[in-house]
Design a protein around this motif. Structure first.
Motif, PDB file in Angstrom:
ATOM      1  N   GLU A  30       0.845  -1.200   0.000  1.00  0.00           N
ATOM      2  CA  GLU A  30       0.000   0.000   0.000  1.00  0.00           C
ATOM      3  C   GLU A  30       0.881   1.250   0.000  1.00  0.00           C
ATOM      4  O   GLU A  30       1.817   1.346   0.791  1.00  0.00           O
ATOM      5  N   ARG A  31       0.584   2.170  -0.897  1.00  0.00           N
ATOM      6  CA  ARG A  31       1.321   3.428  -0.977  1.00  0.00           C
ATOM      7  C   ARG A  31       0.341   4.578  -1.212  1.00  0.00           C
ATOM      8  O   ARG A  31      -0.636   4.435  -1.944  1.00  0.00           O
ATOM      9  N   THR A  32       0.629   5.713  -0.592  1.00  0.00           N
ATOM     10  CA  THR A  32      -0.194   6.913  -0.726  1.00  0.00           C
ATOM     11  C   THR A  32       0.676   8.063  -1.202  1.00  0.00           C
ATOM     12  O   THR A  32       1.829   8.209  -0.770  1.00  0.00           O
ATOM     13  N   SER A  38      -4.143  15.348 -11.423  1.00  0.00           N
ATOM     14  CA  SER A  38      -5.253  15.908 -10.647  1.00  0.00           C
ATOM     15  C   SER A  38      -4.773  16.689  -9.430  1.00  0.00           C
ATOM     16  O   SER A  38      -5.459  17.593  -8.947  1.00  0.00           O
ATOM     17  N   GLY A  39      -3.598  16.355  -8.921  1.00  0.00           N
ATOM     18  CA  GLY A  39      -3.077  16.996  -7.725  1.00  0.00           C
ATOM     19  C   GLY A  39      -3.686  16.475  -6.440  1.00  0.00           C
ATOM     20  O   GLY A  39      -3.330  16.917  -5.341  1.00  0.00           O
ATOM     21  N   LYS A  40      -4.607  15.500  -6.537  1.00  0.00           N
ATOM     22  CA  LYS A  40      -5.271  14.944  -5.363  1.00  0.00           C
ATOM     23  C   LYS A  40      -4.408  13.861  -4.718  1.00  0.00           C
ATOM     24  O   LYS A  40      -3.529  13.283  -5.358  1.00  0.00           O
ATOM     25  N   THR A  41      -4.679  13.587  -3.457  1.00  0.00           N
ATOM     26  CA  THR A  41      -3.992  12.501  -2.762  1.00  0.00           C
ATOM     27  C   THR A  41      -4.726  11.194  -3.016  1.00  0.00           C
ATOM     28  O   THR A  41      -5.950  11.116  -2.860  1.00  0.00           O
ATOM     29  N   SER A  42      -4.006  10.194  -3.446  1.00  0.00           N
ATOM     30  CA  SER A  42      -4.615   8.897  -3.727  1.00  0.00           C
ATOM     31  C   SER A  42      -3.804   7.780  -3.094  1.00  0.00           C
ATOM     32  O   SER A  42      -2.613   7.931  -2.820  1.00  0.00           O
ATOM     33  N   THR A  43      -4.482   6.666  -2.856  1.00  0.00           N
ATOM     34  CA  THR A  43      -3.862   5.496  -2.233  1.00  0.00           C
ATOM     35  C   THR A  43      -4.029   4.290  -3.143  1.00  0.00           C
ATOM     36  O   THR A  43      -5.105   4.067  -3.710  1.00  0.00           O
ATOM     37  N   VAL A  44      -2.969   3.530  -3.283  1.00  0.00           N
ATOM     38  CA  VAL A  44      -2.999   2.292  -4.065  1.00  0.00           C
ATOM     39  C   VAL A  44      -2.707   1.118  -3.141  1.00  0.00           C
ATOM     40  O   VAL A  44      -1.708   1.122  -2.423  1.00  0.00           O
ATOM     41  N   GLU A  91       0.928   3.793 -15.963  1.00  0.00           N
ATOM     42  CA  GLU A  91       2.100   3.231 -16.634  1.00  0.00           C
ATOM     43  C   GLU A  91       3.252   2.878 -15.694  1.00  0.00           C
ATOM     44  O   GLU A  91       3.947   1.880 -15.913  1.00  0.00           O
ATOM     45  N   HIS A  92       3.490   3.676 -14.648  1.00  0.00           N
ATOM     46  CA  HIS A  92       4.645   3.414 -13.783  1.00  0.00           C
ATOM     47  C   HIS A  92       4.438   2.163 -12.928  1.00  0.00           C
ATOM     48  O   HIS A  92       5.333   1.310 -12.837  1.00  0.00           O
ATOM     49  N   VAL A  93       3.282   2.045 -12.300  1.00  0.00           N
ATOM     50  CA  VAL A  93       3.043   0.862 -11.462  1.00  0.00           C
ATOM     51  C   VAL A  93       2.975  -0.394 -12.317  1.00  0.00           C
ATOM     52  O   VAL A  93       3.502  -1.449 -11.934  1.00  0.00           O
ATOM     53  N   LEU A  94       2.363  -0.314 -13.507  1.00  0.00           N
ATOM     54  CA  LEU A  94       2.300  -1.490 -14.380  1.00  0.00           C
ATOM     55  C   LEU A  94       3.686  -1.866 -14.896  1.00  0.00           C
ATOM     56  O   LEU A  94       3.999  -3.051 -15.057  1.00  0.00           O
ATOM     57  N   SER A  95       4.523  -0.876 -15.146  1.00  0.00           N
ATOM     58  CA  SER A  95       5.895  -1.141 -15.585  1.00  0.00           C
ATOM     59  C   SER A  95       6.629  -1.957 -14.528  1.00  0.00           C
ATOM     60  O   SER A  95       7.291  -2.968 -14.828  1.00  0.00           O
ATOM     61  N   ALA A  96       6.504  -1.538 -13.268  1.00  0.00           N
ATOM     62  CA  ALA A  96       7.172  -2.247 -12.176  1.00  0.00           C
ATOM     63  C   ALA A  96       6.631  -3.659 -12.007  1.00  0.00           C
ATOM     64  O   ALA A  96       7.391  -4.615 -11.814  1.00  0.00           O
ATOM     65  N   LEU A  97       5.315  -3.825 -12.088  1.00  0.00           N
ATOM     66  CA  LEU A  97       4.702  -5.147 -11.916  1.00  0.00           C
ATOM     67  C   LEU A  97       5.118  -6.092 -13.038  1.00  0.00           C
ATOM     68  O   LEU A  97       5.443  -7.259 -12.805  1.00  0.00           O
ATOM     69  N   GLU A  98       5.107  -5.595 -14.270  1.00  0.00           N
ATOM     70  CA  GLU A  98       5.493  -6.433 -15.416  1.00  0.00           C
ATOM     71  C   GLU A  98       6.961  -6.845 -15.318  1.00  0.00           C
ATOM     72  O   GLU A  98       7.303  -8.021 -15.492  1.00  0.00           O
ATOM     73  N   ASP A 103       2.496 -11.309 -12.029  1.00  0.00           N
ATOM     74  CA  ASP A 103       1.601 -11.618 -13.142  1.00  0.00           C
ATOM     75  C   ASP A 103       0.128 -11.455 -12.790  1.00  0.00           C
ATOM     76  O   ASP A 103      -0.695 -11.176 -13.668  1.00  0.00           O
ATOM     77  N   ASN A 104      -0.201 -11.670 -11.526  1.00  0.00           N
ATOM     78  CA  ASN A 104      -1.589 -11.608 -11.077  1.00  0.00           C
ATOM     79  C   ASN A 104      -1.681 -10.740  -9.832  1.00  0.00           C
ATOM     80  O   ASN A 104      -0.966 -10.988  -8.858  1.00  0.00           O
ATOM     81  N   CYS A 105      -2.540  -9.726  -9.844  1.00  0.00           N
ATOM     82  CA  CYS A 105      -2.729  -8.900  -8.660  1.00  0.00           C
ATOM     83  C   CYS A 105      -3.958  -8.016  -8.821  1.00  0.00           C
ATOM     84  O   CYS A 105      -4.410  -7.722  -9.930  1.00  0.00           O
ATOM     85  N   ARG A 106      -4.471  -7.603  -7.688  1.00  0.00           N
ATOM     86  CA  ARG A 106      -5.618  -6.683  -7.604  1.00  0.00           C
ATOM     87  C   ARG A 106      -5.078  -5.324  -7.183  1.00  0.00           C
ATOM     88  O   ARG A 106      -4.394  -5.219  -6.164  1.00  0.00           O
ATOM     89  N   ILE A 107      -5.360  -4.275  -7.959  1.00  0.00           N
ATOM     90  CA  ILE A 107      -4.816  -2.944  -7.704  1.00  0.00           C
ATOM     91  C   ILE A 107      -5.978  -2.001  -7.411  1.00  0.00           C
ATOM     92  O   ILE A 107      -6.671  -1.553  -8.323  1.00  0.00           O
ATOM     93  N   GLU A 108      -6.212  -1.732  -6.154  1.00  0.00           N
ATOM     94  CA  GLU A 108      -7.319  -0.854  -5.771  1.00  0.00           C
ATOM     95  C   GLU A 108      -6.815   0.565  -5.585  1.00  0.00           C
ATOM     96  O   GLU A 108      -5.848   0.805  -4.864  1.00  0.00           O
ATOM     97  N   VAL A 109      -7.460   1.515  -6.259  1.00  0.00           N
ATOM     98  CA  VAL A 109      -7.054   2.913  -6.208  1.00  0.00           C
ATOM     99  C   VAL A 109      -8.192   3.732  -5.620  1.00  0.00           C
ATOM    100  O   VAL A 109      -9.322   3.680  -6.100  1.00  0.00           O
ATOM    101  N   THR A 110      -7.909   4.468  -4.563  1.00  0.00           N
ATOM    102  CA  THR A 110      -8.904   5.342  -3.946  1.00  0.00           C
ATOM    103  C   THR A 110      -8.347   6.747  -3.853  1.00  0.00           C
ATOM    104  O   THR A 110      -7.135   6.945  -3.701  1.00  0.00           O
ATOM    105  N   CYS A 111      -9.222   7.725  -3.957  1.00  0.00           N
ATOM    106  CA  CYS A 111      -8.835   9.132  -3.888  1.00  0.00           C
ATOM    107  C   CYS A 111      -9.520   9.765  -2.691  1.00  0.00           C
ATOM    108  O   CYS A 111     -10.750   9.717  -2.591  1.00  0.00           O
ATOM    109  N   SER A 112      -8.757  10.303  -1.782  1.00  0.00           N
ATOM    110  CA  SER A 112      -9.309  10.831  -0.538  1.00  0.00           C
ATOM    111  C   SER A 112     -10.232  12.016  -0.795  1.00  0.00           C
ATOM    112  O   SER A 112      -9.919  12.905  -1.593  1.00  0.00           O
TER     113      SER A 112
END
Length: 309
Positions: A30-32, A38-44, A91-98, A103-112
């Motif tokens: 988990e990273r925030t 957008s300039g908003k704070t989001s959590t993955v 693109e950045h998170v997918l680059s790292a995962l690839e 190969d398999n993961c759930r990526i939940e993104v929320t914006c505060s």
């Protein structure tokens, strides 16, 4: 779509085993942080997933596969869109995962504090380094399906040369037994960047040390125009390297002499990862050569790979 149905060869590509088993994370990540545009704070939050499920995003309960089938053209980033929901700057998170073999993961993104149906992945320091470090910290395990069975990891092997171009920009690919990427950029109006080339085969170790740390960059004289267009609201010298046409780099030092070109390789890997499905490898086994390319041209290239002829 069944796993078997996902791997149909054509005249352009043949799906073959990599000799490896599909993997997933051993634990959650988990990273925030602040979103670049957008300039908003989001959590993955990235969670382990079963074999065959592939990588997918979750936006307000809507599942959006990390697939070229859901890529939508957007300025300065890659956006995935499905049924009115979208997730931007993937693109950045997918680059790292690839590159690291998740190969398999759930990526939940929320914006505060937001009820929007559109979310954005945080930019962090402008590179993929923090994602790679987080993945290395929890480690990987062999992914299994609901029956407890592992699945072999497939990869698309290019059968014949292919290229797409727009004006003087192009992406070309030549059949190769392994993944090799060559990337070129040219900014004649910005002498500190100029023309750069970077070329290498892609392994998880090489990626972690030589590609992941490279940060996104921008031209100082273009910042105001981009902000007027509603972009880079969250951009700063903490998450991008900034270069002036006359004054050179405004926030040195660079992590690599050719950091801008290496970052383009990082982006390209993230975009090519969208060819993955059902836990397969997204990067085609080919020598991919990209010159002055961007996210839209990368998507066009993948759509060409999808042709059945």
């Amino acid at each position: 779509m069944t796993i078997a149905g996902a791997f149909k060869s054509s005249s352009l590509i043949s799906w073959k085993s990599t000799g490896k088993l599909q993997q997933t994370l051993a634990n959650c990540i988990e990273r925030t942080g602040k979103a670049l545009h957008s300039g908003k704070t989001s959590t993955v939050k990235i969670s382990p997933e079963s074999a065959g499920k592939g990588r997918y995003f979750v936006c307000r309960s809507q599942l959006i596969p990390a697939s070229i089938d859901f890529a939508k053209e957007s300025p300065l980033c890659t956006t995935l869109h499905k049924d009115g929901h979208s997730v931007r700057t993937v693109e950045h998170v997918l680059s790292a995962l690839e590159a690291t073999g998740v190969d398999n993961c759930r990526i939940e993104v929320t914006c505060s504090g937001s009820e929007d149906q559109s979310v954005e992945v945080p930019i962090l320091d402008g590179s993929a380094r923090e994602w790679v470090e987080a993945i290395e910290l929890v480690g990987l395990i062999v992914a299994t399906d609901q029956g407890g069975n592992s699945c072999e990891k497939m990869a698309p092997f290019l059968n014949k040369s292919l290229h797409v171009r727009k004006n003087d920009s192009f992406v070309a690919a030549i059949p190769s037994p392994e993944v090799h990427i060559t990337c070129g950029i040219d900014f004649p109006q910005v002498p500190a960047i100029g023309c750069q080339w970077f070329s290498s085969s892609v392994s998880s170790t090489f990626y972690a040390k030589q590609i992941a740390p490279s940060r996104t960059f921008c031209i100082y004289e273009e910042v105001e125009r981009m902000r007027d267009a509603g972009l880079i609201k969250g951009g700063s010298e903490e998450n991008a390297i900034v270069c002036s046409t006359s004054g050179g780099w405004l926030n040195p030092p660079l992590r690599f002499q050719d950091e801008p070109c290496r970052h383009k390789v990082l982006d390209l890997i993230g975009d090519l990862s969208l060819f993955a499905r059902c836990g397969s490898q997204g990067l085609p086994a080919a020598h991919v050569v990209a010159y002055k390319s961007g996210h839209a041209l990368h998507a066009d290239f993948l759509r060409c790979l999808l042709r059945i002829d």
